[in-house]
Design a protein around this motif. Structure first.
Motif, PDB file in Angstrom:
ATOM      1  N   UNK A 122       0.862  -1.177   0.000  1.00  0.00           N
ATOM      2  CA  UNK A 122       0.000   0.000   0.000  1.00  0.00           C
ATOM      3  C   UNK A 122       0.902   1.231   0.000  1.00  0.00           C
ATOM      4  N   UNK A 123       0.934   1.949  -1.124  1.00  0.00           N
ATOM      5  CA  UNK A 123       1.743   3.147  -1.239  1.00  0.00           C
ATOM      6  C   UNK A 123       2.839   3.019  -2.275  1.00  0.00           C
ATOM      7  N   UNK A 124       2.883   3.980  -3.207  1.00  0.00           N
ATOM      8  CA  UNK A 124       3.998   4.091  -4.140  1.00  0.00           C
ATOM      9  C   UNK A 124       4.981   5.072  -3.518  1.00  0.00           C
ATOM     10  N   UNK A 125       6.143   4.598  -3.161  1.00  0.00           N
ATOM     11  CA  UNK A 125       7.083   5.387  -2.371  1.00  0.00           C
ATOM     12  C   UNK A 125       8.476   5.354  -2.987  1.00  0.00           C
ATOM     13  N   UNK A 126       9.403   5.923  -2.261  1.00  0.00           N
ATOM     14  CA  UNK A 126      10.810   5.906  -2.659  1.00  0.00           C
ATOM     15  C   UNK A 126      11.325   4.488  -2.868  1.00  0.00           C
ATOM     16  N   UNK A 223       1.206   3.493   3.112  1.00  0.00           N
ATOM     17  CA  UNK A 223       0.342   4.502   2.511  1.00  0.00           C
ATOM     18  C   UNK A 223      -1.088   4.147   2.870  1.00  0.00           C
ATOM     19  N   UNK A 224      -2.035   5.055   2.601  1.00  0.00           N
ATOM     20  CA  UNK A 224      -1.890   6.328   1.891  1.00  0.00           C
ATOM     21  C   UNK A 224      -1.488   7.474   2.820  1.00  0.00           C
ATOM     22  N   UNK A 225      -1.664   8.694   2.338  1.00  0.00           N
ATOM     23  CA  UNK A 225      -1.295   9.891   3.093  1.00  0.00           C
ATOM     24  C   UNK A 225      -2.168  10.049   4.338  1.00  0.00           C
TER      25      UNK A 225
END
Length: 312
Positions: A122-126, A223-225
């Protein structure tokens, strides 16, 4: 549904100037057009910088390793390659990146996972490219709340399997939502169910069918924010991860769930509620590591302590 940035069209408002038209309206339309263009440019620049920061080093390491003599695409990554990937990913200047000590436990579990390993993030990150590389023999799926960013990442990195989801939760509702779910754990918010048909407020039910059919070995909640009252928060992600783990139909009965930013109120409270303290095997301020087992379909309690309390 998966989005493709290649089909996205940018439409600029450019009114046909007529003698009888209102000059003020023309100026207004022109200003709106410029602001729209500026917003899109800023968004693309930001996402390009945040994502490309790990590309060069990671790609170089993988390319070097995969071109070596005797390399097999199905072979596990060597210890040296894994160390190099973790090293370069942890050296970025990105403020929101994971540290080496946070990435290492996730990497260790992925390496021990029986091939093929199914990883849900969950989350597209670094660290997106890192997780995909470390699980190169398995299936890796990413879930993000920003449909434009998900489409952008897929355009730049076609090997990334990303989907967007429309969260219905807000950070300002975190207290009310947990009370609501507690009242419905015997009905629509059961710990074992097919979320595709769920009416539970915390359940994510608009992902592609195969996401619900897959038996996930590892799930990472990053994620999310949750930085503002109206951002989605990670309440639904944690709840959904717990249900997916308990509703497995085959494969390994256990699922490793990692929750990043474990110091946060939502991460602590919702993990304690749905992942359960008795399943916590390792924790720090930044990372919680839970191991959940498949449950009987008739189960109505997420945690053992509540089951015992209810039976007493």
């Amino acid at each position: 549904m998966k989005n493709s940035i290649g089909n996205t069209k940018l439409i600029l408002l450019h009114p046909y100037i007529q003698k009888q038209g209102s000059s003020s309206r023309l100026w207004l339309l022109a200003i709106v057009s410029l602001l729209t263009l500026a917003f899109l440019i800023v968004t693309l620049v930001y996402t390009r910088e945040s994502t490309s920061s790990i590309t060069t080093a990671t790609a170089a390491v993988i390319s070097s390793a995969s071109s070596g003599p005797g390399f097999s695409s199905s072979a596990p990554l060597s210890t040296e390659v894994v160390k190099a990937l973790l090293h370069y990913a942890s050296k970025s200047n990105d403020t929101f990146r994971m540290s080496y000590s946070e990435m290492k436990p996730i990497s260790d579990v992925l390496r021990k996972c029986s091939s093929p390993c199914n990883l849900l993030v969950f989350g597209l990150t670094h660290e997106t490219l890192l997780w995909r590389a470390l699980n190169h023999n398995g299936r890796t799926v990413f879930i993000d709340e920003n449909r434009y960013y998900a489409a952008y990442v897929e355009q730049i990195y076609p090997e990334i399997d990303a989907y967007d989801v429309q969260y219905t939760t807000k950070m300002r509702e975190k207290g009310k939502l947990i009370d609501l779910v507690r009242k419905k754990t015997k009905n629509e918010c059961r710990p074992v169910q097919n979320l595709l048909f769920s009416d539970c407020r915390l359940g994510i039910n608009d992902l592609p069918n195969h996401v619900y059919d897959m038996d996930w070995d590892v799930i990472l909640v990053d994620g999310p924010r949750e930085d503002l009252p109206d951002t989605p928060g990670r309440m639904s992600a944690i709840f959904t991860a717990s249900v997916l783990a308990r509703s497995k139909k085959g494969g390994n009965q256990k699922t490793h769930i990692f929750v990043h930013d474990f110091v946060g109120d939502v991460e602590r409270v919702y993990s304690d509620e749905f992942l359960c303290r008795e399943n916590l095997v390792e924790s720090s301020d930044k990372l919680g590591h839970f191991v959940l087992e498949r449950m009987d379909p008739s189960s109505v309690h997420f945690c053992e302590k509540r089951r015992l309390s209810s039976a007493a």
